[in-house]
Every structure is written in C-alpha cells, then in structure tokens.
Design a protein around this motif. Structure first.
Motif, PDB file in Angstrom:
ATOM      1  N   LEU A  26       0.825  -1.200   0.000  1.00  0.00           N
ATOM      2  CA  LEU A  26       0.000   0.000   0.000  1.00  0.00           C
ATOM      3  C   LEU A  26       0.864   1.257   0.000  1.00  0.00           C
ATOM      4  O   LEU A  26       1.924   1.305   0.612  1.00  0.00           O
ATOM      5  CB  LEU A  26      -0.905   0.020   1.237  1.00  0.00           C
ATOM      6  CG  LEU A  26      -1.966  -1.054   1.312  1.00  0.00           C
ATOM      7  CD1 LEU A  26      -2.716  -0.962   2.625  1.00  0.00           C
ATOM      8  CD2 LEU A  26      -2.924  -0.964   0.149  1.00  0.00           C
ATOM      9  N   ASP A  27       0.402   2.287  -0.686  1.00  0.00           N
ATOM     10  CA  ASP A  27       1.081   3.576  -0.719  1.00  0.00           C
ATOM     11  C   ASP A  27       0.038   4.633  -0.358  1.00  0.00           C
ATOM     12  O   ASP A  27      -0.660   5.161  -1.219  1.00  0.00           O
ATOM     13  CB  ASP A  27       1.653   3.826  -2.115  1.00  0.00           C
ATOM     14  CG  ASP A  27       2.415   5.132  -2.195  1.00  0.00           C
ATOM     15  OD1 ASP A  27       2.699   5.731  -1.142  1.00  0.00           O
ATOM     16  OD2 ASP A  27       2.719   5.556  -3.321  1.00  0.00           O
ATOM     17  N   LEU A  28      -0.103   4.917   0.934  1.00  0.00           N
ATOM     18  CA  LEU A  28      -1.090   5.879   1.412  1.00  0.00           C
ATOM     19  C   LEU A  28      -0.444   7.252   1.520  1.00  0.00           C
ATOM     20  O   LEU A  28       0.679   7.384   2.006  1.00  0.00           O
ATOM     21  CB  LEU A  28      -1.629   5.457   2.775  1.00  0.00           C
ATOM     22  CG  LEU A  28      -2.323   4.097   2.830  1.00  0.00           C
ATOM     23  CD1 LEU A  28      -2.737   3.779   4.254  1.00  0.00           C
ATOM     24  CD2 LEU A  28      -3.517   4.069   1.907  1.00  0.00           C
ATOM     25  N   GLN A  49      -7.984  18.794  -7.513  1.00  0.00           N
ATOM     26  CA  GLN A  49      -6.542  18.978  -7.552  1.00  0.00           C
ATOM     27  C   GLN A  49      -6.076  18.848  -6.107  1.00  0.00           C
ATOM     28  O   GLN A  49      -6.555  19.571  -5.229  1.00  0.00           O
ATOM     29  CB  GLN A  49      -6.169  20.350  -8.112  1.00  0.00           C
ATOM     30  CG  GLN A  49      -6.565  20.538  -9.561  1.00  0.00           C
ATOM     31  CD  GLN A  49      -5.831  19.572 -10.474  1.00  0.00           C
ATOM     32  OE1 GLN A  49      -4.640  19.365 -10.360  1.00  0.00           O
ATOM     33  NE2 GLN A  49      -6.580  18.957 -11.384  1.00  0.00           N
ATOM     34  N   VAL A  50      -5.165  17.905  -5.845  1.00  0.00           N
ATOM     35  CA  VAL A  50      -4.739  17.604  -4.483  1.00  0.00           C
ATOM     36  C   VAL A  50      -3.237  17.815  -4.356  1.00  0.00           C
ATOM     37  O   VAL A  50      -2.452  17.282  -5.143  1.00  0.00           O
ATOM     38  CB  VAL A  50      -5.100  16.143  -4.102  1.00  0.00           C
ATOM     39  CG1 VAL A  50      -4.683  15.844  -2.674  1.00  0.00           C
ATOM     40  CG2 VAL A  50      -6.593  15.887  -4.282  1.00  0.00           C
ATOM     41  N   ASP A  51      -2.855  18.606  -3.352  1.00  0.00           N
ATOM     42  CA  ASP A  51      -1.441  18.848  -3.059  1.00  0.00           C
ATOM     43  C   ASP A  51      -0.985  17.787  -2.067  1.00  0.00           C
ATOM     44  O   ASP A  51      -1.453  17.745  -0.931  1.00  0.00           O
ATOM     45  CB  ASP A  51      -1.266  20.242  -2.458  1.00  0.00           C
ATOM     46  CG  ASP A  51       0.172  20.545  -2.073  1.00  0.00           C
ATOM     47  OD1 ASP A  51       1.074  19.760  -2.429  1.00  0.00           O
ATOM     48  OD2 ASP A  51       0.384  21.572  -1.409  1.00  0.00           O
ATOM     49  N   VAL A  52      -0.083  16.907  -2.501  1.00  0.00           N
ATOM     50  CA  VAL A  52       0.465  15.859  -1.634  1.00  0.00           C
ATOM     51  C   VAL A  52       1.955  16.072  -1.400  1.00  0.00           C
ATOM     52  O   VAL A  52       2.669  15.150  -1.017  1.00  0.00           O
ATOM     53  CB  VAL A  52       0.197  14.436  -2.192  1.00  0.00           C
ATOM     54  CG1 VAL A  52      -1.271  14.086  -2.143  1.00  0.00           C
ATOM     55  CG2 VAL A  52       0.758  14.273  -3.575  1.00  0.00           C
ATOM     56  N   GLY A  53       2.428  17.311  -1.622  1.00  0.00           N
ATOM     57  CA  GLY A  53       3.816  17.638  -1.364  1.00  0.00           C
ATOM     58  C   GLY A  53       4.763  17.353  -2.512  1.00  0.00           C
ATOM     59  O   GLY A  53       5.972  17.395  -2.338  1.00  0.00           O
ATOM     60  N   GLU A  54       4.243  17.078  -3.673  1.00  0.00           N
ATOM     61  CA  GLU A  54       5.077  16.846  -4.848  1.00  0.00           C
ATOM     62  C   GLU A  54       5.230  18.158  -5.617  1.00  0.00           C
ATOM     63  O   GLU A  54       4.665  19.184  -5.236  1.00  0.00           O
ATOM     64  CB  GLU A  54       4.460  15.757  -5.720  1.00  0.00           C
ATOM     65  CG  GLU A  54       4.364  14.426  -5.000  1.00  0.00           C
ATOM     66  CD  GLU A  54       3.595  13.367  -5.777  1.00  0.00           C
ATOM     67  OE1 GLU A  54       3.826  12.200  -5.479  1.00  0.00           O
ATOM     68  OE2 GLU A  54       2.783  13.714  -6.640  1.00  0.00           O
ATOM     69  N   THR A  55       5.956  18.137  -6.723  1.00  0.00           N
ATOM     70  CA  THR A  55       6.202  19.365  -7.481  1.00  0.00           C
ATOM     71  C   THR A  55       4.931  19.955  -8.084  1.00  0.00           C
ATOM     72  O   THR A  55       4.825  21.164  -8.229  1.00  0.00           O
ATOM     73  CB  THR A  55       7.225  19.122  -8.602  1.00  0.00           C
ATOM     74  OG1 THR A  55       6.764  18.064  -9.430  1.00  0.00           O
ATOM     75  CG2 THR A  55       8.579  18.772  -8.027  1.00  0.00           C
ATOM     76  N   CYS A  56       3.985  19.108  -8.437  1.00  0.00           N
ATOM     77  CA  CYS A  56       2.711  19.608  -8.967  1.00  0.00           C
ATOM     78  C   CYS A  56       1.567  18.809  -8.336  1.00  0.00           C
ATOM     79  O   CYS A  56       1.751  17.663  -7.922  1.00  0.00           O
ATOM     80  CB  CYS A  56       2.677  19.519 -10.486  1.00  0.00           C
ATOM     81  SG  CYS A  56       2.866  17.874 -11.135  1.00  0.00           S
ATOM     82  N   PRO A  57       0.378  19.420  -8.262  1.00  0.00           N
ATOM     83  CA  PRO A  57      -0.761  18.726  -7.646  1.00  0.00           C
ATOM     84  C   PRO A  57      -1.195  17.512  -8.464  1.00  0.00           C
ATOM     85  O   PRO A  57      -1.028  17.467  -9.682  1.00  0.00           O
ATOM     86  CB  PRO A  57      -1.867  19.776  -7.636  1.00  0.00           C
ATOM     87  CG  PRO A  57      -1.239  21.054  -8.002  1.00  0.00           C
ATOM     88  CD  PRO A  57       0.053  20.764  -8.669  1.00  0.00           C
ATOM     89  N   ARG A  58      -1.753  16.547  -7.776  1.00  0.00           N
ATOM     90  CA  ARG A  58      -2.317  15.378  -8.443  1.00  0.00           C
ATOM     91  C   ARG A  58      -3.780  15.645  -8.783  1.00  0.00           C
ATOM     92  O   ARG A  58      -4.483  16.312  -8.036  1.00  0.00           O
ATOM     93  CB  ARG A  58      -2.261  14.148  -7.538  1.00  0.00           C
ATOM     94  CG  ARG A  58      -0.872  13.622  -7.350  1.00  0.00           C
ATOM     95  CD  ARG A  58      -0.908  12.368  -6.516  1.00  0.00           C
ATOM     96  NE  ARG A  58       0.441  11.850  -6.380  1.00  0.00           N
ATOM     97  CZ  ARG A  58       0.756  10.584  -6.545  1.00  0.00           C
ATOM     98  NH1 ARG A  58      -0.168   9.698  -6.835  1.00  0.00           N
ATOM     99  NH2 ARG A  58       2.000  10.187  -6.406  1.00  0.00           N
ATOM    100  N   THR A  59      -4.231  15.093  -9.892  1.00  0.00           N
ATOM    101  CA  THR A  59      -5.634  15.166 -10.271  1.00  0.00           C
ATOM    102  C   THR A  59      -6.302  13.876  -9.816  1.00  0.00           C
ATOM    103  O   THR A  59      -5.845  12.786 -10.143  1.00  0.00           O
ATOM    104  CB  THR A  59      -5.793  15.335 -11.793  1.00  0.00           C
ATOM    105  OG1 THR A  59      -5.098  16.514 -12.199  1.00  0.00           O
ATOM    106  CG2 THR A  59      -7.253  15.424 -12.186  1.00  0.00           C
TER     107      THR A  59
END
Length: 81
Positions: A26-28, A49-59
């Motif tokens: 699992l990758d939570l 659009q979700v900010d998970v601490g990466e360079t760009c937000p995830r859709t």
C-alpha cells in the motif's frame, strides 16, 4: 453427479491463507484539496486537484459528490486556506 460437482467447487475456493492482503504494497498519502469541480454530465463525480507535497498537484476523481455537496466542499476549502 451433482453432489460430486458441488464438492469440486468447494475445493476450488481459495483458503484463508491465500486471501491475506500484503499491506506493505500500500502507498497511502495525505494531501490538501486545492480545487474541486463537478464532472459534467455526472451526478456523483468530482475532479479535484490535491497537493500531496510533490512538485505539482495530483488530479483525483472521486465520488464525494454523492456525500458532500459542492458548495460545502468549497466552503471547507476556503476555511482551510
């Protein structure tokens, strides 16, 4: 013949050991929803659009619309920002 067929089907069912889930796979991730829009022509889907601490937000596409109205999601976003 029918009894023999049923016995074969019971033996083919997976046992408890094979049904275990390997949680190490699992990758939570925890993120902050930046924006939300309802997908056109759907009753229950949002595109977020979700900010998970990466360079760009995830859709992310979710069925939250069935549980939380869009105006309440937008109010929550304004409170958290």
């Amino acid at each position: 013949m029918q009894g023999g067929e049923k016995a074969e089907k019971k033996q083919a069912a997976p046992n408890q050991d094979n049904a275990k889930v390997d949680v190490s796979r699992l990758d939570l991730r925890v993120g902050r929803i930046i924006s939300t829009v309802q997908l056109p022509e759907t009753d229950g889907l949002y595109v977020e659009q979700v900010d998970v601490g990466e360079t760009c937000p995830r859709t992310v596409v979710s069925e939250l619309a069935k549980h939380i109205p869009l105006d309440q999601v937008l109010i929550l976003l304004n409170i958290m920002c």
